[in-house]
Design a protein around this motif. Structure first.
Motif, mmCIF file in Angstrom:
data_model
loop_
_atom_site.group_PDB
_atom_site.id
_atom_site.type_symbol
_atom_site.label_atom_id
_atom_site.label_comp_id
_atom_site.label_asym_id
_atom_site.label_seq_id
_atom_site.Cartn_x
_atom_site.Cartn_y
_atom_site.Cartn_z
ATOM 1 N N PHE A 182 0.866 -1.176 0.000
ATOM 2 C CA PHE A 182 0.000 0.000 0.000
ATOM 3 C C PHE A 182 0.904 1.228 0.000
ATOM 4 C CE2 PHE A 182 -3.287 2.348 2.945
ATOM 5 C CZ PHE A 182 -3.550 3.257 1.938
ATOM 6 N N VAL A 183 0.836 2.024 -1.072
ATOM 7 C CA VAL A 183 1.726 3.173 -1.246
ATOM 8 C C VAL A 183 0.912 4.449 -1.437
ATOM 9 C CG1 VAL A 183 3.438 4.250 -2.772
ATOM 10 C CG2 VAL A 183 3.635 1.813 -2.194
ATOM 11 N N VAL A 196 -1.519 11.247 8.347
ATOM 12 C CA VAL A 196 -1.254 9.847 8.011
ATOM 13 C C VAL A 196 -2.399 8.922 8.383
ATOM 14 C CG1 VAL A 196 1.235 10.145 8.194
ATOM 15 C CG2 VAL A 196 -0.066 9.475 10.216
ATOM 16 N N ARG A 197 -3.354 9.389 9.155
ATOM 17 C CA ARG A 197 -4.487 8.520 9.506
ATOM 18 C C ARG A 197 -5.306 8.151 8.281
ATOM 19 N NH1 ARG A 197 -7.620 10.745 14.725
ATOM 20 N NH2 ARG A 197 -7.586 12.686 13.534
ATOM 21 N N ASN A 198 -5.173 8.939 7.206
ATOM 22 C CA ASN A 198 -5.902 8.615 5.974
ATOM 23 C C ASN A 198 -5.421 7.310 5.350
ATOM 24 O OD1 ASN A 198 -7.661 10.986 5.619
ATOM 25 N ND2 ASN A 198 -5.729 12.103 5.489
ATOM 26 N N TRP A 199 -4.194 6.949 5.609
ATOM 27 C CA TRP A 199 -3.684 5.677 5.103
ATOM 28 C C TRP A 199 -3.205 4.794 6.258
ATOM 29 C CZ3 TRP A 199 -1.998 10.486 3.383
ATOM 30 C CH2 TRP A 199 -0.779 10.961 3.872
ATOM 31 N N GLY A 200 -3.808 4.989 7.406
ATOM 32 C CA GLY A 200 -3.397 4.258 8.590
ATOM 33 C C GLY A 200 -4.042 2.885 8.707
ATOM 34 N N VAL A 211 2.509 3.219 3.026
ATOM 35 C CA VAL A 211 3.863 3.753 3.068
ATOM 36 C C VAL A 211 3.922 4.955 2.127
ATOM 37 C CG1 VAL A 211 6.292 3.308 2.559
ATOM 38 C CG2 VAL A 211 4.888 1.522 3.603
ATOM 39 N N GLU A 212 4.345 6.080 2.642
ATOM 40 C CA GLU A 212 4.371 7.307 1.832
ATOM 41 C C GLU A 212 5.664 7.414 1.039
ATOM 42 O OE1 GLU A 212 3.968 12.175 2.304
ATOM 43 O OE2 GLU A 212 3.611 10.865 4.040
ATOM 44 N N PHE A 213 5.522 7.605 -0.277
ATOM 45 C CA PHE A 213 6.640 7.908 -1.148
ATOM 46 C C PHE A 213 6.640 9.409 -1.404
ATOM 47 C CE2 PHE A 213 7.406 3.644 -3.601
ATOM 48 C CZ PHE A 213 7.499 2.978 -2.380
ATOM 49 N N GLN A 321 -2.366 5.233 -3.800
ATOM 50 C CA GLN A 321 -3.221 6.414 -3.708
ATOM 51 C C GLN A 321 -2.403 7.650 -4.040
ATOM 52 O OE1 GLN A 321 -5.132 7.061 0.126
ATOM 53 N NE2 GLN A 321 -6.978 7.731 -0.911
ATOM 54 N N LEU A 322 -2.848 8.404 -5.041
ATOM 55 C CA LEU A 322 -2.183 9.630 -5.449
ATOM 56 C C LEU A 322 -3.034 10.827 -5.040
ATOM 57 C CD1 LEU A 322 -1.024 8.755 -9.099
ATOM 58 C CD2 LEU A 322 0.118 8.233 -6.937
ATOM 59 N N TYR A 323 -2.446 11.747 -4.284
ATOM 60 C CA TYR A 323 -3.167 12.943 -3.865
ATOM 61 C C TYR A 323 -2.822 14.112 -4.768
ATOM 62 C CZ TYR A 323 -4.941 11.012 0.514
ATOM 63 O OH TYR A 323 -5.623 10.271 1.453
ATOM 64 N N SER A 324 -3.852 14.732 -5.314
ATOM 65 C CA SER A 324 -3.711 16.002 -6.024
ATOM 66 C C SER A 324 -4.258 17.094 -5.122
ATOM 67 C CB SER A 324 -4.494 15.976 -7.338
ATOM 68 O OG SER A 324 -4.666 17.288 -7.854
ATOM 69 N N GLY A 325 -3.538 18.208 -5.046
ATOM 70 C CA GLY A 325 -4.000 19.309 -4.206
ATOM 71 C C GLY A 325 -3.865 19.018 -2.731
ATOM 72 N N ALA A 326 -2.798 18.315 -2.334
ATOM 73 C CA ALA A 326 -2.593 18.013 -0.917
ATOM 74 C C ALA A 326 -2.669 19.293 -0.094
ATOM 75 C CB ALA A 326 -1.240 17.338 -0.716
#
Length: 468
Positions: A182-183, A196-200, A211-213, A321-326
């Protein structure tokens, strides 16, 4: 078995099996590709499914469905007037439900065999209309960003539950033991609301968290060994660190954070051998980079992230998961034309490139691509030229992964305020995504405090009409 701190192992295998009274065998099991000893066993799909991986394109802040994929001619006819009395007065985040309706200034065209209406903000994505399953009837319980983003990621407006990616990894595992299953990749260093709770992992073992890249430079921080440190020295250092952690953890077996850290160190070591190849974009052709818009400063960042997502899918990563407009940059309470023009321009070509590339490589059928945000925007104006949050009816689309493209599903009312046909709550969306991945969400449970917890909190139903 002795667990005296001075016992000397004869080999690394002996060391891992004996360190911390056998606790070290957990890491060895992971390294050998066996079932993860301290977590739930890996599972196979519960039903035949095409979607082996998911790429979730998350437009954080709430993109306007009324200006992108949900064409409402009546909105412009009534622009400047109040919401008709026939509409139930909505509860809005900023309390401006009585503001006049705001016109849509976009140019709309129909695309593909199904005649999907798409605005000029997504004219590149529109070229893939026959692959898009556009869901116009999405709904959420989150009226603000904290609740909306949390709901779309975890199924609850309150933090603390496992994310969708964690559920997918828990249910199916990963086919590559040397990369995270999970990236998460953001388009800037800005913090996504809730962090980080969004991908916790929530109440699951921490091994399932994302895991954040990074979006710039080397995607994985500290991937390379420090100067002058060879692989054997790194291995020795890791073994010593693992021994200390396992000795500490032997009497604290309920501490999944510590267990995840041990696994994380082992995974990091394996990644040093395989990950550089997986994330090395230098081997991609210039034509491919141009396809994703990496030759244009405006599209380069998200284009790079989309290309990374394709490479990760090729290497067996389950959920990306790719975030646009973080940092909620899609939020457009004011100046929606300027704000959305910039953001749509930044993602339109990269997303179209991703769809084209996946299809050309035969990967689209087994990769579910999802586009959307935490909610949509209201037909009423805010501050004259913006739109408020709208969780009662908005649009998301899916492509690949076994969905039937070239069609729209569900509908909002004539002004795009409420979902009125085939309303799909976030719980239903999650159940549908898991269904497309071959998982029965009613059977994918995790026992927590004596209760069999589910991603949908016992409320969702898969929308099987999406299946091709």
């Amino acid at each position: 078995m002795s667990c005296h701190r001075y016992d000397i192992p004869h080999s690394r295998r002996d060391f891992l099996q004996t360190a911390g009274c056998g606790f070290g065998a957990v890491a060895l099991a992971a390294l050998m590709g066996e079932q993860q000893a301290a977590a739930a066993p890996l599972r196979v799909p519960q039903r035949a499914a095409k979607a082996k991986s998911v790429i979730f394109l998350f437009m954080e802040g709430g993109p306007s469905h009324l200006d992108t994929f949900d064409y409402k001619p009546l909105l412009n006819k009534l622009a400047g007037q109040s919401l008709p009395a026939s509409f139930k007065p909505p509860i809005t985040a900023m309390g401006e439900s009585k503001s006049p309706l705001l016109e849509c200034k976009r140019t709309w065209k129909q695309y593909g065999q199904g005649g999907l209406w798409i605005s000029d903000w997504f004219q590149n994505v529109a070229q893939h209309a026959d692959d898009l399953a556009v869901i116009h009837s999405c709904a959420s319980s989150g009226i603000n960003h904290a609740g909306g983003v949390c709901s779309m990621n975890t199924g609850s407006v309150f933090g603390g539950r496992p994310s969708l990616g964690a559920w997918a990894q828990y249910g199916l595992g990963t086919s590559n033991q040397n990369l995270p299953g999970f990236v998460v990749i953001k388009d800037s260093e800005a913090t996504v609301v809730n962090g980080v709770r969004n991908w916790g992992n929530g109440f699951m073992p921490a091994v399932y968290q994302g895991v954040e890249f990074t979006s710039e430079g080397t995607p994985i921080k500290f991937l390379d060994n420090p100067k002058g440190v060879d692989r054997q020295r790194q291995r020795d250092k890791l073994d010593l660190l693992g021994a200390l952690n396992r000795e500490y953890g032997a009497s604290r077996t309920s501490n999944t954070e510590l267990e995840a850290r041990i696994r994380g160190y082992e995974l990091a070591y394996q990644m040093q051998a395989e990950a550089p190849e997986a994330v090395d974009l230098s081997k991609e052709t210039e034509a491919t980079k141009q396809l994703y818009g990496m030759d244009d400063e405006k599209t380069a960042v998200f284009g790079r992230n989309c290309l990374l997502a394709r490479r990760l899918v090729e290497n067996g990563v389950r959920f990306i998961q790719l975030y646009s407009g973080a940092g909620s940059k899609w939020d457009s309470h004011k100046g929606i034309e300027v704000n959305h023009s910039r953001l749509c321009n930044a993602v339109d070509k990269p997303i179209a490139g991703l769809l084209a590339d996946l299809k050309a490589r035969g990967l689209l059928d087994e990769t579910l691509v999802i586009w959307g945000g935490e909610f949509g925007r209201t037909p009423m104006s805010e501050q004259g030229d913006g739109r408020d949050h709208n969780p009662t009816g908005f649009t998301m689309w899916m492509a690949g992964g076994g969905v039937k493209g070239g069609q729209t599903y569900g509908a909002t009312d004539d002004l795009g305020l409420y979902a009125i046909e085939d309303r799909l709550h976030v719980h239903d969306l999650h159940a549908t995504i898991l269904y497309l991945m071959g998982l029965d969400h009613t059977k994918l449970t995790y026992n927590h405090k004596g209760l069999p917890e589910r991603i949908d909190q016992n409320e969702g139903h898969p929308f099987t009409r999406l299946l091709g």
